[in-house]
Design a protein around this motif. Structure first.
Motif, mmCIF file in Angstrom:
data_model
loop_
_atom_site.group_PDB
_atom_site.id
_atom_site.type_symbol
_atom_site.label_atom_id
_atom_site.label_comp_id
_atom_site.label_asym_id
_atom_site.label_seq_id
_atom_site.Cartn_x
_atom_site.Cartn_y
_atom_site.Cartn_z
ATOM 1 N N LEU A 35 -11.851 -32.485 -15.641
ATOM 2 C CA LEU A 35 -11.523 -31.141 -16.096
ATOM 3 C C LEU A 35 -10.877 -30.359 -14.971
ATOM 4 N N ALA A 36 -9.734 -29.787 -15.257
ATOM 5 C CA ALA A 36 -9.029 -28.916 -14.312
ATOM 6 C C ALA A 36 -8.082 -28.038 -15.139
ATOM 7 N N VAL A 37 -6.798 -28.045 -14.790
ATOM 8 C CA VAL A 37 -5.848 -27.234 -15.539
ATOM 9 C C VAL A 37 -5.655 -27.765 -16.954
ATOM 10 N N ASN A 38 -6.067 -29.011 -17.221
ATOM 11 C CA ASN A 38 -5.935 -29.557 -18.570
ATOM 12 C C ASN A 38 -6.742 -28.751 -19.592
ATOM 13 N N LEU A 39 -7.824 -28.118 -19.158
ATOM 14 C CA LEU A 39 -8.581 -27.280 -20.089
ATOM 15 C C LEU A 39 -7.742 -26.126 -20.615
ATOM 16 N N VAL A 40 -6.985 -25.502 -19.735
ATOM 17 C CA VAL A 40 -6.108 -24.401 -20.153
ATOM 18 C C VAL A 40 -5.018 -24.924 -21.086
ATOM 19 N N LEU A 41 -4.461 -26.090 -20.767
ATOM 20 C CA LEU A 41 -3.406 -26.659 -21.604
ATOM 21 C C LEU A 41 -3.919 -26.979 -23.000
ATOM 22 N N VAL A 42 -5.160 -27.407 -23.121
ATOM 23 C CA VAL A 42 -5.747 -27.692 -24.433
ATOM 24 C C VAL A 42 -6.110 -26.389 -25.158
ATOM 25 N N ALA A 43 -6.535 -25.377 -24.403
ATOM 26 C CA ALA A 43 -6.968 -24.126 -25.023
ATOM 27 C C ALA A 43 -5.803 -23.352 -25.633
ATOM 28 N N VAL A 44 -4.594 -23.508 -25.096
ATOM 29 C CA VAL A 44 -3.451 -22.733 -25.589
ATOM 30 C C VAL A 44 -3.131 -23.046 -27.053
ATOM 31 N N ALA A 80 -9.827 -25.397 -12.701
ATOM 32 C CA ALA A 80 -8.538 -25.738 -12.092
ATOM 33 C C ALA A 80 -8.489 -25.360 -10.621
ATOM 34 N N LEU A 81 -9.336 -24.412 -10.222
ATOM 35 C CA LEU A 81 -9.301 -23.923 -8.850
ATOM 36 C C LEU A 81 -10.420 -24.500 -7.989
ATOM 37 N N LEU A 439 -18.005 -36.945 5.768
ATOM 38 C CA LEU A 439 -17.884 -38.384 5.560
ATOM 39 C C LEU A 439 -17.908 -38.754 4.076
ATOM 40 N N SER A 440 -18.895 -38.251 3.340
ATOM 41 C CA SER A 440 -19.001 -38.618 1.928
ATOM 42 C C SER A 440 -17.872 -38.008 1.112
ATOM 43 N N MET A 441 -17.468 -36.777 1.436
ATOM 44 C CA MET A 441 -16.375 -36.145 0.699
ATOM 45 C C MET A 441 -15.066 -36.887 0.910
ATOM 46 N N ALA A 442 -14.836 -37.324 2.151
ATOM 47 C CA ALA A 442 -13.605 -38.065 2.431
ATOM 48 C C ALA A 442 -13.564 -39.363 1.638
ATOM 49 N N ALA A 443 -14.717 -40.048 1.542
ATOM 50 C CA ALA A 443 -14.760 -41.296 0.784
ATOM 51 C C ALA A 443 -14.518 -41.048 -0.698
ATOM 52 N N GLU A 444 -15.130 -39.987 -1.249
ATOM 53 C CA GLU A 444 -14.947 -39.683 -2.668
ATOM 54 C C GLU A 444 -13.502 -39.298 -2.976
ATOM 55 N N LEU A 445 -12.902 -38.488 -2.109
ATOM 56 C CA LEU A 445 -11.525 -38.062 -2.345
ATOM 57 C C LEU A 445 -10.550 -39.227 -2.212
ATOM 58 N N TYR A 453 -3.203 -33.143 -13.609
ATOM 59 C CA TYR A 453 -3.773 -32.180 -14.546
ATOM 60 C C TYR A 453 -5.301 -32.210 -14.547
ATOM 61 N N ALA A 454 -5.902 -33.208 -13.905
ATOM 62 C CA ALA A 454 -7.357 -33.298 -13.808
ATOM 63 C C ALA A 454 -7.828 -33.123 -12.367
ATOM 64 N N THR A 455 -6.976 -32.578 -11.509
ATOM 65 C CA THR A 455 -7.297 -32.368 -10.101
ATOM 66 C C THR A 455 -7.299 -30.878 -9.802
ATOM 67 N N SER A 456 -8.385 -30.392 -9.224
ATOM 68 C CA SER A 456 -8.487 -28.973 -8.910
ATOM 69 C C SER A 456 -7.755 -28.648 -7.613
ATOM 70 N N TRP A 457 -7.471 -27.372 -7.450
ATOM 71 C CA TRP A 457 -6.844 -26.904 -6.214
ATOM 72 C C TRP A 457 -7.769 -27.123 -5.029
ATOM 73 N N GLY A 458 -9.076 -27.022 -5.253
ATOM 74 C CA GLY A 458 -10.028 -27.268 -4.182
ATOM 75 C C GLY A 458 -9.938 -28.693 -3.668
ATOM 76 N N GLU A 459 -9.780 -29.667 -4.582
ATOM 77 C CA GLU A 459 -9.620 -31.061 -4.155
ATOM 78 C C GLU A 459 -8.315 -31.257 -3.393
ATOM 79 N N THR A 460 -7.243 -30.661 -3.885
ATOM 80 C CA THR A 460 -5.948 -30.799 -3.221
ATOM 81 C C THR A 460 -5.988 -30.219 -1.813
ATOM 82 N N ARG A 461 -6.601 -29.071 -1.678
ATOM 83 C CA ARG A 461 -6.706 -28.438 -0.362
ATOM 84 C C ARG A 461 -7.553 -29.288 0.588
#
Length: 490
Positions: A35-44, A80-81, A439-445, A453-461
């Motif tokens: 779930l990220a920006v795809n929720l907004v795309l489905v809601a429209v 999304a953020l 360490l764990s966050m780096a492995a998960e990312l 469309y399923a990636t948040s801005w927080g993950e990208t940053r």
């Protein structure tokens, strides 16, 4: 339920059916990876289905419906953020509640509290209503319905075949297609089909509710029997005196210092703070409950009774606000001692919102309470939106990093459970603590290959930060566990 509806829903429009179909297809294609920006795309398209259905029924969007709708879309931007799933969950639930209020309308407490039930009822009636409209457009003939389905199937096959050929002919087009088109592997077929069905049913429920909303304002809540002045006022005046005494003690402690209190009670600084907060939170909740019942049974014989009610309840509300401030101060003391966690930041946010509700009740006592239910609901939704946008995991990490710089204390085990939103703050730590915390966050990312469309801005940053400053190659789970134990037991 039927007696609360104005009339049967108007016949479904073709535009409504197309919007419902778009919602189902987008749900199938976009919601499978997260779930990220795809929720907004489905809601429209779902919102468009509701608009077309309401328009066919002769309904026009009112000011509050527009407020609820905009607020719901705003809440859907939180996933999304932010990467924190718990904050996104709260935002999505609040968005559904606001969407329901936008569809049903209403201004009373029953309308605010019971609105989502109408959506649940429409999950059954909506698909039936939509199928009836589809059959009417096909002249009631199964052959025509089948022809439409066959046309969609042929279209899908043509796109698949020619798309694959074009992708094989040009690598740039293949890359573009891979970025834009969701993964539709055979293994995920049942899950995709379920998402399609959920999208169709949900959009039809939303459209049906817009066409024939439940009028929760028609629910009549019987008024409470008014009490005599002495019977009503005496318990509240005594309670107000108890509040005043407690607040006086709090002021004495504030100006006299905590050392004397701790020495007398034998408690530690953290124990004093922790013990006080939860009791004061319960006091705030019970005070709101007392105010509700007091208003229900308040004397109503004339102007003198109104003055008495305002004076007693107004004083109680003011003293309750002092209790809220004391509770927030207690939690702040506890955070200073043990750090900030998701539970602590959540309950502090709830306490602050309860204080706002008390202020709104005081304002209703002066200017009337007709607006109170909707404003309380709007304040709750605004609080959830602000909570998500401020990045609670980021705030937790930032506060705990600051505490580490001041005291040298840091709960590394807890930091490992935070989401990618915490990476910017944790990046400020010194090595080797920084690499262990990330360490764990780096492995998960690194393992997560969700589409855009399923990636948040927080993950990208977070990925950008870890790409510029990767975790140390010397960091491993064994050394990090040792470091975490050292920090915990120092």
């Amino acid at each position: 339920m039927a007696e609360l509806q104005v009339a049967a829903p108007a016949p479904v429009r073709t535009a409504t059916l197309w919007a419902v179909l778009a919602t189902g297809l987008l749900s199938m294609l976009l919601l499978g990876e997260g779930l990220a920006v795809n929720l907004v795309l489905v809601a429209v398209p779902a919102a468009l289905a509701a608009y077309f259905a309401g328009q066919a029924a002769g309904r026009r969007p009112r000011a509050w419906a527009i407020v609820w709708g905009i607020g719901g879309i705003g809440l859907l931007t939180v996933p999304a953020l932010r990467d924190a799933g718990w904050a996104s969950f709260l935002a999505v639930v609040a968005a559904v509640a606001l969407g329901s209020m936008a569809l049903h309308g209403g201004r009373t407490w029953p309308a605010v509290l019971l609105g989502p039930i109408g959506i649940l009822n429409a999950l059954v009636t909506g698909p039936t209503w939509g199928w009836r409209g589809l059959r009417e457009r096909s002249g009631g003939s199964r052959g025509n319905v089948g022809a439409g389905l066959r046309a969609l199937a042929v279209t899908a096959v043509l796109l698949l075949v020619f798309g694959a050929l074009f992708a094989g002919a040009d690598a740039a087009f293949a890359d573009l297609l891979g970025d834009l088109v969701p993964d539709t592997s055979v293994s995920g077929g049942p899950w995709r089909l379920l998402l399609l069905v959920l999208g169709l049913v949900g959009a039809l429920a939303v459209a049906h509710t817009a066409a024939a909303p439940v009028q929760w304002d028609r629910v009549e809540v019987p008024a409470g029997r008014p009490r005599g002045r002495v019977e009503w006022a005496l318990p509240l005046i005594v309670l107000t005196g108890l509040f005043a005494t407690f607040n006086a003690v709090q002021l004495a402690v504030l100006f006299g210092g905590y050392d004397a209190v701790l020495k007398k009670t034998g408690q530690t600084y953290a124990e004093y703070a922790r013990q006080g907060f939860w009791q004061l939170l319960l006091v705030t909740l019970l005070t709101l409950l007392v105010i509700v019942f007091a208003l229900r049974w308040a004397p109503r014989d004339g102007g003198q009774d109104r003055k008495l009610v305002r004076a007693v309840l107004g004083t109680l509300c003011v003293l309750a606000l002092v209790v809220v401030a004391s509770a927030v101060r207690r939690m702040d003391m506890y955070v200073e001692a043990y750090g900030l966690t998701r539970l602590r930041v959540s309950v502090m946010a709830v306490e602050l919102w309860l204080g706002l509700v008390i202020v709104l009740i005081m304002a209703a006592g002066v200017w009337g309470a007709r607006w109170l239910p909707r404003v309380v609901a709007a304040s709750a939704a605004a609080g959830v939106l602000a909570f998500g946008l401020m990045s609670p995991d980021g705030l937790i990490a930032e506060r705990n990093v600051q505490r580490y710089e001041d005291t040298g204390d840091f709960d590394l085990y807890y930091a490992l459970n935070l989401s990618a939103d915490a990476v910017p703050a944790l990046d400020e730590l010194e090595e080797p603590l920084r690499s262990c915390a990330l360490l764990s966050m780096a492995a998960e990312l690194e393992e997560d290959d969700a589409p855009w469309y399923a990636t948040s801005w927080g993950e990208t940053r977070a990925r950008d930060i870890l790409r510029e400053r990767p975790v140390s190659k010397d960091a491993d789970w064994s050394s990090c566990t040792t470091l975490a134990d050292e920090l915990m037991y120092r």
